[in-house]
Design a protein around this motif. Structure first.
Motif, PDB file in Angstrom:
ATOM      1  N   ALA A   1       0.725  -1.414  -0.343  1.00  0.00           N
ATOM      2  CA  ALA A   1      -0.132   0.318   0.815  1.00  0.00           C
ATOM      3  C   ALA A   1       0.693   1.404   0.213  1.00  0.00           C
ATOM      4  CB  ALA A   1      -0.987   0.228   1.183  1.00  0.00           C
ATOM      5  N   GLY A   2       0.553   2.163  -0.324  1.00  0.00           N
ATOM      6  CA  GLY A   2       1.064   4.085  -0.354  1.00  0.00           C
ATOM      7  C   GLY A   2       2.418   3.880  -1.638  1.00  0.00           C
ATOM      8  N   SER A   3       3.422   4.239  -1.001  1.00  0.00           N
ATOM      9  CA  SER A   3       4.532   5.016  -2.020  1.00  0.00           C
ATOM     10  C   SER A   3       4.731   3.109  -2.848  1.00  0.00           C
ATOM     11  CB  SER A   3       5.136   5.685  -1.258  1.00  0.00           C
ATOM     12  OG  SER A   3       6.031   4.535  -0.299  1.00  0.00           O
ATOM     13  N   ILE A   4       5.139   2.204  -1.746  1.00  0.00           N
ATOM     14  CA  ILE A   4       5.631   1.199  -2.669  1.00  0.00           C
ATOM     15  C   ILE A   4       4.858   1.436  -4.384  1.00  0.00           C
ATOM     16  CG2 ILE A   4       3.817  -0.474  -1.607  1.00  0.00           C
ATOM     17  CD1 ILE A   4       6.501  -2.204  -1.580  1.00  0.00           C
ATOM     18  N   LEU A   5       3.636   1.328  -3.749  1.00  0.00           N
ATOM     19  CA  LEU A   5       3.004   0.888  -5.718  1.00  0.00           C
ATOM     20  C   LEU A   5       3.520   1.952  -6.487  1.00  0.00           C
ATOM     21  CD1 LEU A   5      -0.834   1.048  -3.826  1.00  0.00           C
ATOM     22  CD2 LEU A   5       0.755  -0.521  -3.559  1.00  0.00           C
ATOM     23  N   LYS A   6       4.385   2.824  -6.081  1.00  0.00           N
ATOM     24  CA  LYS A   6       4.534   3.603  -7.336  1.00  0.00           C
ATOM     25  C   LYS A   6       5.769   3.217  -7.551  1.00  0.00           C
ATOM     26  CE  LYS A   6       1.413   7.097  -5.336  1.00  0.00           C
ATOM     27  NZ  LYS A   6       1.669   8.573  -4.637  1.00  0.00           N
ATOM     28  N   TRP A   7       6.886   3.216  -6.440  1.00  0.00           N
ATOM     29  CA  TRP A   7       8.366   3.366  -6.987  1.00  0.00           C
ATOM     30  C   TRP A   7       8.547   1.557  -6.798  1.00  0.00           C
ATOM     31  CZ3 TRP A   7      10.424   0.219  -3.313  1.00  0.00           C
ATOM     32  CH2 TRP A   7      10.383   0.062  -2.198  1.00  0.00           C
ATOM     33  N   GLY A   8       8.034   1.194  -6.322  1.00  0.00           N
ATOM     34  CA  GLY A   8       7.629  -1.054  -6.140  1.00  0.00           C
ATOM     35  C   GLY A   8       7.405  -1.634  -7.665  1.00  0.00           C
ATOM     36  N   ASP A   9       5.910  -0.977  -8.676  1.00  0.00           N
ATOM     37  CA  ASP A   9       6.216  -1.551  -9.115  1.00  0.00           C
ATOM     38  C   ASP A   9       5.089  -2.676  -9.074  1.00  0.00           C
ATOM     39  OD1 ASP A   9       4.356  -1.475 -11.916  1.00  0.00           O
ATOM     40  OD2 ASP A   9       5.893  -2.615 -12.838  1.00  0.00           O
ATOM     41  N   MET A  10       3.686  -2.525  -7.564  1.00  0.00           N
ATOM     42  CA  MET A  10       3.584  -3.732  -6.834  1.00  0.00           C
ATOM     43  C   MET A  10       1.875  -3.000  -7.074  1.00  0.00           C
ATOM     44  SD  MET A  10       4.991  -5.741  -4.449  1.00  0.00           S
ATOM     45  CE  MET A  10       6.494  -5.142  -4.401  1.00  0.00           C
ATOM     46  N   PRO A  11       1.361  -4.153  -6.965  1.00  0.00           N
ATOM     47  CA  PRO A  11      -0.296  -4.638  -7.112  1.00  0.00           C
ATOM     48  C   PRO A  11      -0.839  -4.186  -5.700  1.00  0.00           C
ATOM     49  CG  PRO A  11       0.249  -6.771  -7.039  1.00  0.00           C
ATOM     50  CD  PRO A  11       1.328  -5.673  -7.537  1.00  0.00           C
ATOM     51  N   GLU A  12      -1.579  -3.413  -5.747  1.00  0.00           N
ATOM     52  CA  GLU A  12      -1.989  -2.983  -4.221  1.00  0.00           C
ATOM     53  C   GLU A  12      -2.270  -4.433  -3.623  1.00  0.00           C
ATOM     54  OE1 GLU A  12      -4.429   0.868  -1.837  1.00  0.00           O
ATOM     55  OE2 GLU A  12      -5.575  -0.232  -3.865  1.00  0.00           O
ATOM     56  N   GLY A  13      -2.725  -4.727  -2.247  1.00  0.00           N
ATOM     57  CA  GLY A  13      -2.936  -5.598  -1.548  1.00  0.00           C
ATOM     58  C   GLY A  13      -2.059  -7.254  -1.443  1.00  0.00           C
ATOM     59  N   LYS A  14      -0.997  -7.206  -1.729  1.00  0.00           N
ATOM     60  CA  LYS A  14      -0.153  -8.004  -2.190  1.00  0.00           C
ATOM     61  C   LYS A  14       0.209  -8.038  -1.145  1.00  0.00           C
ATOM     62  CE  LYS A  14       4.557  -9.217  -3.983  1.00  0.00           C
ATOM     63  NZ  LYS A  14       4.517 -10.356  -4.563  1.00  0.00           N
ATOM     64  N   ARG A  15       0.482  -9.500  -1.252  1.00  0.00           N
ATOM     65  CA  ARG A  15       0.729  -9.719   0.665  1.00  0.00           C
ATOM     66  C   ARG A  15       2.203 -10.794   0.879  1.00  0.00           C
ATOM     67  NH1 ARG A  15       0.456 -14.618   4.434  1.00  0.00           N
ATOM     68  NH2 ARG A  15      -0.188 -13.664   6.588  1.00  0.00           N
ATOM     69  N   PHE A  16       3.254  -9.791   1.869  1.00  0.00           N
ATOM     70  CA  PHE A  16       4.320 -10.462   2.033  1.00  0.00           C
ATOM     71  C   PHE A  16       4.437 -11.079   3.167  1.00  0.00           C
ATOM     72  CE2 PHE A  16       4.445  -5.467  -0.012  1.00  0.00           C
ATOM     73  CZ  PHE A  16       4.873  -5.921  -1.079  1.00  0.00           C
ATOM     74  N   ASP A  17       4.691 -12.280   3.265  1.00  0.00           N
ATOM     75  CA  ASP A  17       5.119 -13.095   3.506  1.00  0.00           C
ATOM     76  C   ASP A  17       6.223 -14.499   3.668  1.00  0.00           C
ATOM     77  OD1 ASP A  17       5.231 -15.367   6.349  1.00  0.00           O
ATOM     78  OD2 ASP A  17       3.196 -15.599   5.838  1.00  0.00           O
ATOM     79  N   PRO A  18       7.200 -14.050   4.056  1.00  0.00           N
ATOM     80  CA  PRO A  18       7.815 -12.997   5.252  1.00  0.00           C
ATOM     81  C   PRO A  18       7.842 -11.697   4.891  1.00  0.00           C
ATOM     82  CG  PRO A  18      10.361 -14.099   4.303  1.00  0.00           C
ATOM     83  CD  PRO A  18       8.627 -14.482   3.512  1.00  0.00           C
ATOM     84  N   LEU A  19       7.751 -11.391   6.081  1.00  0.00           N
ATOM     85  CA  LEU A  19       7.244  -9.557   6.391  1.00  0.00           C
ATOM     86  C   LEU A  19       9.010  -9.100   5.726  1.00  0.00           C
ATOM     87  CD1 LEU A  19       6.211  -9.563  10.223  1.00  0.00           C
ATOM     88  CD2 LEU A  19       5.062  -8.284   8.435  1.00  0.00           C
ATOM     89  N   VAL A  20       8.004  -7.829   4.462  1.00  0.00           N
ATOM     90  CA  VAL A  20       9.164  -7.054   4.252  1.00  0.00           C
ATOM     91  C   VAL A  20       9.836  -6.117   5.292  1.00  0.00           C
ATOM     92  CG1 VAL A  20       9.612  -5.435   2.297  1.00  0.00           C
ATOM     93  CG2 VAL A  20       8.402  -7.478   2.155  1.00  0.00           C
ATOM     94  N   THR A  21      11.214  -5.859   5.123  1.00  0.00           N
ATOM     95  CA  THR A  21      11.368  -4.909   6.058  1.00  0.00           C
ATOM     96  C   THR A  21      12.367  -3.713   5.099  1.00  0.00           C
ATOM     97  OG1 THR A  21      11.791  -6.081   7.744  1.00  0.00           O
ATOM     98  CG2 THR A  21      12.659  -4.478   8.558  1.00  0.00           C
ATOM     99  N   GLN A  22      11.901  -2.642   5.550  1.00  0.00           N
ATOM    100  CA  GLN A  22      12.924  -1.243   4.568  1.00  0.00           C
ATOM    101  C   GLN A  22      13.693  -0.609   5.610  1.00  0.00           C
ATOM    102  OE1 GLN A  22       9.425  -0.963   2.468  1.00  0.00           O
ATOM    103  NE2 GLN A  22      10.766  -1.747   0.271  1.00  0.00           N
ATOM    104  N   TYR A  23      14.670   0.642   5.464  1.00  0.00           N
ATOM    105  CA  TYR A  23      15.206   0.799   6.010  1.00  0.00           C
ATOM    106  C   TYR A  23      15.299   2.254   5.079  1.00  0.00           C
ATOM    107  CZ  TYR A  23      17.078  -3.148   8.399  1.00  0.00           C
ATOM    108  OH  TYR A  23      17.286  -4.226   9.019  1.00  0.00           O
ATOM    109  N   HIS A  24      15.192   3.447   6.368  1.00  0.00           N
ATOM    110  CA  HIS A  24      15.024   4.523   5.049  1.00  0.00           C
ATOM    111  C   HIS A  24      15.730   5.816   6.435  1.00  0.00           C
ATOM    112  CE1 HIS A  24      11.914   4.089   2.044  1.00  0.00           C
ATOM    113  NE2 HIS A  24      11.371   3.170   3.529  1.00  0.00           N
ATOM    114  N   TYR A  25      16.528   6.601   5.985  1.00  0.00           N
ATOM    115  CA  TYR A  25      17.655   7.799   6.401  1.00  0.00           C
ATOM    116  C   TYR A  25      17.246   7.840   6.413  1.00  0.00           C
ATOM    117  CZ  TYR A  25      20.922  11.371   6.853  1.00  0.00           C
ATOM    118  OH  TYR A  25      21.410  12.089   7.246  1.00  0.00           O
ATOM    119  N   LYS A  26      16.928   9.110   7.120  1.00  0.00           N
ATOM    120  CA  LYS A  26      15.610   9.921   8.537  1.00  0.00           C
ATOM    121  C   LYS A  26      16.456  11.350   7.411  1.00  0.00           C
ATOM    122  CE  LYS A  26      13.705  10.408  12.196  1.00  0.00           C
ATOM    123  NZ  LYS A  26      12.088  10.234  11.711  1.00  0.00           N
ATOM    124  N   ASP A  27      16.184  11.869   6.951  1.00  0.00           N
ATOM    125  CA  ASP A  27      15.819  13.302   6.443  1.00  0.00           C
ATOM    126  C   ASP A  27      15.147  14.477   5.469  1.00  0.00           C
ATOM    127  OD1 ASP A  27      19.184  14.988   6.113  1.00  0.00           O
ATOM    128  OD2 ASP A  27      16.689  15.756   4.755  1.00  0.00           O
TER     129      ASP A  27
END
Ligand SMILES: Nc1ncnc2c1ncn2[C@@H]1O[C@H](COP(=O)(O)OP(=O)(O)OP(=O)(O)O)[C@@H](O)[C@H]1O
Ligand SMILES: [Mg+2]
Length: 264
Positions: A104-130
């Motif tokens: 959901a959200g931004s990953i649909l645009k930059w990740g070219d992902m269908p909304e509602g796709k389920r991740f198992d195992p969970l997906v982790t992403q690290y974002h530098y805070k700026d």
């Protein structure tokens, strides 16, 4: 007796909270919630009367639940309305750690992902805070290299806690027919340990109600099983809903997390 914040030293003020020194204990600080709401890394900004109160309730109930479940957090107590007492950070880690169950959200645009796709195992992403750089995402293979070759175990510690917290909260919200879609958490070092800090409120996660009483959530795509239009989280604000509506949904979250204390 009420805490007189005018008499306390302000250590830090951010978009949604103010941090004050605790004169009675150098190892803890007061965290005062504000009525401000922001989106787009601070570009969109409003004040919602009463938001600080519901955020404080939600944050208190979630952190008390996580502490009870044995998660390593900074939370100590909620001494008065809109105020939490937390362990003071020795060192802040300038990374937001995102966990996703459902696309959901931004990953649909930059990740070219269908909304509602389920991740198992969970997906982790690290974002530098700026904020000016829009919190750029770290390359996963680089993070793996840092952990395996440079001994930067903070990353793997943060991922482990994110997974643990996600599973705890996903299960808790499921009791109320709500799916935790994703969240972002923050960490710091306290007493030499990677510790969950900051806040967990309606701006931290996406929460979508189930679309029916017995959703089939073990599918590749779970969009039809959920009701994104009934979302309870800050996406209502990002999408331009009126502020009363945004606040009423945050109040629903607080009502639900208020029941976490009755969960086993
Ligand atoms: N346990 C803690 N001890 C000290 N400071 C803390 C603790 N937990 C959170 N903070 C800090 O409180 C500050 C205010 O929080 P707020 O969320 O309002 O900031 P912000 O504007 O979102 O900025 P940031 O991008 O740093 O989160 C932040 O700098 C945050 O790191
Ligand atoms: Mg913040």
């Amino acid at each position: 007796m009420a805490i007189d914040f005018n008499a306390l030293r302000k250590l830090n003020e951010g978009k949604t909270k103010i941090i004050y020194a605790n004169p009675d204990d150098l190892k803890s600080v007061y965290m005062l919630f504000k009525d401000d709401i922001t989106a787009g890394d601070g570009v969109k900004h409003d004040i919602i009367q009463g938001k600080a109160f519901v955020d404080w309730q939600t944050n208190r109930d979630i952190f008390e639940y996580l502490n009870r479940k044995g998660v390593c957090t900074h939370y100590i107590s909620a001494p008065q309305e809109r105020v939490c007492l937390v362990k003071k950070l020795d060192r802040k880690i300038d990374i937001e750690v995102v966990t996703r169950r459902v696309a959901a959200g931004s990953i649909l645009k930059w990740g070219d992902m269908p909304e509602g796709k389920r991740f198992d195992p969970l997906v982790t992403q690290y974002h530098y805070k700026d904020d000016p750089l829009h919190d750029p995402m770290l390359d996963q293979s680089y993070v793996n290299f840092m952990v395996n070759n440079k001994g930067a175990t903070e990353y793997s510690e943060m991922r482990k806690i994110n997974d643990q917290v996600f599973e705890i909260l996903e299960e808790a919200f499921a009791n109320f027919q709500i799916q935790l879609i994703d969240f972002k958490l923050e960490y710091g070092i306290i007493d030499g340990k990677v510790t969950l800090i900051d806040e967990i409120t309606g701006g931290s996660f996406r929460l979508w109600p189930y679309a029916n009483e017995e959703p089939k959530l073990n599918q590749e795509n779970v969009l039809s099983e959920l009701n994104p239009a009934g979302r309870l989280d800050k996406d209502n604000y990002r999408m331009g809903e009126d502020l009363d509506m945004v606040q009423s949904k945050f109040a629903v979250i607080a009502e639900i997390t208020g029941k976490f204390k009755d969960l086993p």
